[in-house]
Design an enzyme around this catalytic site. Structure first.
Site, PDB file in Angstrom:
ATOM      1  CD  GLU A 190      15.672 -14.144   4.489  1.00  0.00           C
ATOM      2  OE1 GLU A 190      14.864 -14.628   5.313  1.00  0.00           O
ATOM      3  OE2 GLU A 190      16.247 -13.059   4.667  1.00  0.00           O
ATOM      4  CG  ASP A 217      -1.920   1.055   1.281  1.00  0.00           C
ATOM      5  OD1 ASP A 217      -2.799   1.045   0.409  1.00  0.00           O
ATOM      6  OD2 ASP A 217      -1.855   1.927   2.171  1.00  0.00           O
TER       7      ASP A 217
END
Ligand code: GLC
Length: 553
Positions: A248, A206
């Site tokens: 990751e 956002d």
């Protein structure tokens, strides 16, 4: 092609949670409601869903004011409901993207409450943007910035306190965070991991372009104001770090920026190879109904994303803008145009974002004043966004059309009495409905997509008509003109947004788009076009220049 990440060509359906489906009968959508309707979305043929915020929040901006980023608001359910919803989505083969709101928190957030209690100069205040006022007794705001929602972007602490001011680019209940503070940076990486560990496939960020404000918070001129708090260069350091967090995890986790950038080039900054995977391409949504305007957007988009090695996205609507049926003039014409624009964006390489209700052809609703909820309306900052956030009509002949379990439930925004024919149930069995059309479009896209290249060619043709070609032998034609267009020999008709008989007969009426396939009809020299923008000689009749764009990753 086969090793492309899942999101590159994904069709993602935006679920505005409070208006999607209500399982507990309180008139407000919830996560159990989303879960119960996931088979509908899988059946529609989308690849992913994006859920708007469901976190603990006082709901002043309908969840974009987050009080606890690691918990589900009781209105929407529990963390267990979230996990169940995510599990069901994955079983159905749907990816799930969730909203993350890093520009500001709610004023109910523990950090803001701590900042109020701790006082000026404290570490707790440094997580936000508190400043002394200007003028006598500090009675004037620290600078002249205006809130996006209307009114000043600063609010002063009340009488009896230290009377500092805090910055809020949105509602006064949404204080902006200080992204020059290391704790803020660390906290959001930890929030990302919290949800990645739970299994989400990605994030919609956002106000991704707003996190950093120009150093010293300078006054802005009417033009310069925008440059003082949007798209600051420092914001890209944050997304480089987020890129590494996402990497990751396995499964091509991704993030898409809501970054209202001044042009396609500025948008592309967010999707450089070591930053975010996608950014909403709002230029498609902003384009006027004109073949030239759409063409320009396509050209500028590819010219911007190609050099950074990214793929494009296409967006026609969301929970912040007037619904496309109404934007394009409303009524039958508005609907036909919106179906044609949707089919056209689905023809393009890259990922398409569809807002809930697009599949039903919902128009914007003129919400009665007493029912208005949106802070932008309440703060006088605009016409308000309630009209595109009306609960979805699922079934039945009167409001709330099966939105929740109870017949007489009062929904948070009223559904119009005229929506019976727009409900999912009413459209499901009608082959001529908007819903049936979109299902067919998404099925066709799946069928042909795997074999299509990532380049588009835009041969110049008749005025008012946009022609998009992809290899091998795929053509989309959109008629934005006011007269019927005689189609060239593009091959077999795959789907048209309307008037299929006429299109099959070689005539494309106004406000209509159609897809054609013509296997093995494309000259081999075009296959060599690689990254970047270039011009090749046109080979089809009419023979103007043809632009070639590619988005190979
Ligand atoms: C984004 C959201 C919008 C929200 C605002 C503040 O623009 O899409 O709905 O009000 O940010 O968080």
């Amino acid at each position: 092609m086969t090793d492309a990440p899942w999101w590159r060509d994904a069709v993602c359906y935006q679920v505005y949670v409070r208006s999607f489906a209500d399982a507990d009968g309180d008139g407000l959508g919830d996560l159990a409601g989303v879960r119960s309707r996931l088979p509908y979305l899988a059946g529609l043929g989308v690849d992913a869903v994006w859920l708007t915020p469901f976190y603990r929040s006082p709901q002043r901006d309908h969840g974009y004011d987050v009080a606890d980023h690691r918990d589900v608001d009781g209105l929407f359910g529990t963390l267990a409901d979230f996990d169940a919803m995510l599990g069901t989505a994955h079983e159905l083969g749907l990816r799930v993207i969730i909203d993350i709101v890093p520009n500001h928190t709610s004023d109910d957030h523990a950090w803001f409450q701590e900042a109020l209690a701790a006082g000026p100069g404290s570490a707790a205040r440094d997580r936000y943007l508190f400043r002394n006022g200007r003028g006598r007794g500090g009675s004037l705001p620290p600078n002249n910035w205006r809130s996006v929602f209307g009114g000043p972007a600063w609010t002063r602490l009340p009488e009896g306190s230290d009377r500092e001011w805090y910055l809020h680019l949105f509602d006064s209940t949404q204080p902006d965070l200080n992204w020059r503070n290391g704790e803020v940076v660390g906290e959001f990486e930890s929030i990302l991991r919290f949800w990645l560990d739970r299994g989400v496939d990605g994030f919609r960020i956002d106000v991704a372009h707003g996190l950093f404000k120009a150093a010293g918070l300078p006054d802005g001129t009417s033009r310069g104001l925008v440059t003082a708090f949007w798209n600051q260069p420092e914001v890209h350091h944050v997304y480089r770090r987020w890129h590494r967090v996402l990497a990751e995890y396995d499964g091509d986790r991704m993030a898409i920026a809501e970054a209202w950038a001044p042009d396609a080039e500025a948008m592309a900054q967010y999707i450089r190879r070591d930053e975010l995977q996608q950014a909403f391409n709002f230029r498609w949504l902003e384009a006027a109904w004109s073949a030239a305007a759409f063409r320009r957007v396509i050209e500028e988009t590819f010219a911007a994303v190609d050099p950074v090695g990214a793929s494009p996205t296409w967006v026609l609507s969301n929970h912040d803008v007037v619904r496309e049926v109404t934007r394009y003039g409303g009524g039958r014409q508005g609907l036909e145009r919106s179906k044609a624009a949707t089919l056209t964006m689905l023809a393009m390489p890259g990922s398409a974002y569809l807002y809930q209700g697009t599949e039903l052809g919902l128009p914007q609703v003129d919400v009665p004043e007493e029912a208005r909820q949106d802070p932008t309306w309440l703060r006088g900052g605009g016409t308000g966004r309630d009209g595109c956030r009306i609960p979805l009509p699922w079934s039945g002949s009167e409001p709330p059309y099966g939105f929740g379990p109870g017949a007489g439930v009062k929904t948070w925004l009223p559904l119009p009495a005229s929506w019976a024919e727009l409900s999912v149930a009413a459209q499901e069995t009608d082959p001529a409905s908007t819903l049936s059309f979109l299902r067919r479009a998404l099925a066709s896209r799946r069928r042909v997509l795997a074999g299509l290249g990532q380049q588009v060619r835009l041969p110049r043709g008749s005025p008012g008509v946009l022609v998009i070609e992809r290899e091998p032998g795929f053509t989309c034609v959109l008629n934005c003109g006011s007269r019927s267009h005689r189609l060239g020999a593009y091959g077999d008709l795959l789907i048209a947004s309307a008037h299929e008989d006429q299109v099959a007969g070689g005539v494309l009426p106004p406000d209509t788009a159609a897809w054609f396939t013509r296997p093995s009809a494309v000259p081999a020299n075009l296959l060599s076009a690689r990254l970047g923008r270039r011009t090749v000689n046109a080979h089809e009749k009419g023979g103007g220049p043809t632009d070639v764009f590619s988005t190979d990753l």
